[in-house]
Design an enzyme around this catalytic site. Sequence first.
Site, PDB file in Angstrom:
ATOM      1  CB  SER A  20      -0.980  -0.008   1.177  1.00  0.00           C
ATOM      2  OG  SER A  20      -0.296   0.140   2.390  1.00  0.00           O
ATOM      3  CG  ASN A  21       3.595   2.639   2.978  1.00  0.00           C
ATOM      4  OD1 ASN A  21       3.352   3.825   3.210  1.00  0.00           O
ATOM      5  ND2 ASN A  21       3.440   1.698   3.889  1.00  0.00           N
ATOM      6  CG  LEU A  96       8.438  -7.061   6.360  1.00  0.00           C
ATOM      7  CD1 LEU A  96       7.306  -7.946   6.833  1.00  0.00           C
ATOM      8  CD2 LEU A  96       8.426  -5.737   7.121  1.00  0.00           C
ATOM      9  CG  HIS A 115       9.807   1.527  12.334  1.00  0.00           C
ATOM     10  ND1 HIS A 115      10.089   0.177  12.239  1.00  0.00           N
ATOM     11  CD2 HIS A 115       9.392   1.742  13.607  1.00  0.00           C
ATOM     12  CE1 HIS A 115       9.856  -0.385  13.411  1.00  0.00           C
ATOM     13  NE2 HIS A 115       9.437   0.533  14.254  1.00  0.00           N
ATOM     14  CG  ASP A 156      13.857  -0.320  12.689  1.00  0.00           C
ATOM     15  OD1 ASP A 156      13.671  -0.145  11.471  1.00  0.00           O
ATOM     16  OD2 ASP A 156      13.275  -1.201  13.340  1.00  0.00           O
TER      17      ASP A 156
HETATM   18  C1  GAR Z   1       3.878  -0.735   6.755  1.00  0.00           C
HETATM   19  O1  GAR Z   1       3.082  -0.465   7.867  1.00  0.00           O
HETATM   20  C2  GAR Z   1       5.337  -0.409   7.065  1.00  0.00           C
HETATM   21  O2  GAR Z   1       5.496   0.664   7.928  1.00  0.00           O
HETATM   22  C3  GAR Z   1       5.763  -1.681   7.745  1.00  0.00           C
HETATM   23  O3  GAR Z   1       5.180  -2.714   6.974  1.00  0.00           O
HETATM   24  C4  GAR Z   1       3.933  -2.233   6.468  1.00  0.00           C
HETATM   25  C5  GAR Z   1       3.894  -2.527   4.980  1.00  0.00           C
HETATM   26  O4  GAR Z   1       2.636  -2.206   4.454  1.00  0.00           O
HETATM   27  N1  GAR Z   1       7.197  -1.783   7.787  1.00  0.00           N
HETATM   28  C6  GAR Z   1       7.853  -2.262   8.825  1.00  0.00           C
HETATM   29  O5  GAR Z   1       7.288  -2.736   9.792  1.00  0.00           O
HETATM   30  C7  GAR Z   1       9.374  -2.229   8.716  1.00  0.00           C
HETATM   31  N2  GAR Z   1       9.976  -2.404   9.999  1.00  0.00           N
HETATM   32  P1  GAR Z   1       2.436  -2.080   2.896  1.00  0.00           P
HETATM   33  O6  GAR Z   1       3.055  -3.322   2.249  1.00  0.00           O
HETATM   34  O7  GAR Z   1       0.957  -2.037   2.700  1.00  0.00           O
HETATM   35  O8  GAR Z   1       3.120  -0.817   2.423  1.00  0.00           O
END
Ligand code: GAR
Length: 212
Positions: A20-21, A96, A115, A156
């Site tokens: 989604s990001n 991840l 994060h 991080d």
């Molecule tokens: C997001 O909330 C991002 O901040 C988190 O994974 C999710 C991915 O969502 N990242 C971490 O936790 C990294 N430590 P997405 O695939 O929908 O963008």
Amino acid sequence: MVKILVKMYKIAVFVSGRGSNLKAILDRLSQFESTAEVVCVISDKIECSAFKIVESKNIPTYTVSQNDEKGFISYAKILLLLEDLDIDLIVLAGYLKKIPNILIEKFEKKIINIHPALLPAFGGKGMYGLNVHKAVFDKSVQVSGATIHFVDKVYDNGKIIAQKSIDISDVDSPEQIAERVLEIEHQLLPEVVLKFSENKVVEKNNRIYLLN
Ligand code: GAR
């Protein structure tokens, strides 16, 4: 006729999940008259859901692993690819796995991560996705948010580039925190990516500033 050649600002996005990001970045870049473009998407998963987001956009996808094996490309080869593509910025948007040092050394201060908490709290190994929001919930933390930081060799740990907070004093579950924080992530990450592409991220006084 005078041809004006505009140098595109090239971005590689690393993902592990739904993306989604990644979508938020693509949407923002397409709305905005930007010279920035996402030129490839890389995952640690062969059938990563995020790949579907770029299927119709002609953006190539790659799956990376420590070594070359069926369906995967090694980080060493990905590094060559990123250099060949002349990548300006690597964005970890829900990636991840730990980025290996060979990439961090070649792309120093050119890799950023989002994060889902206010670092330096609730970060480090194992702190990703819902694990973060569970820890935040269990501590009864009243404010959470999103952090964008440079990636260095420690999880991080790199300098913080931008943060945005949100009140979570009334939430009933970690999932509810995740929902609120994600909304912030979708605003903050594209904003910061644009700032990088406009050369408006500067380091001064040993801190990071975003210029207007
Ligand atoms: C997001 O909330 C991002 O901040 C988190 O994974 C999710 C991915 O969502 N990242 C971490 O936790 C990294 N430590 P997405 O695939 O929908 O963008």
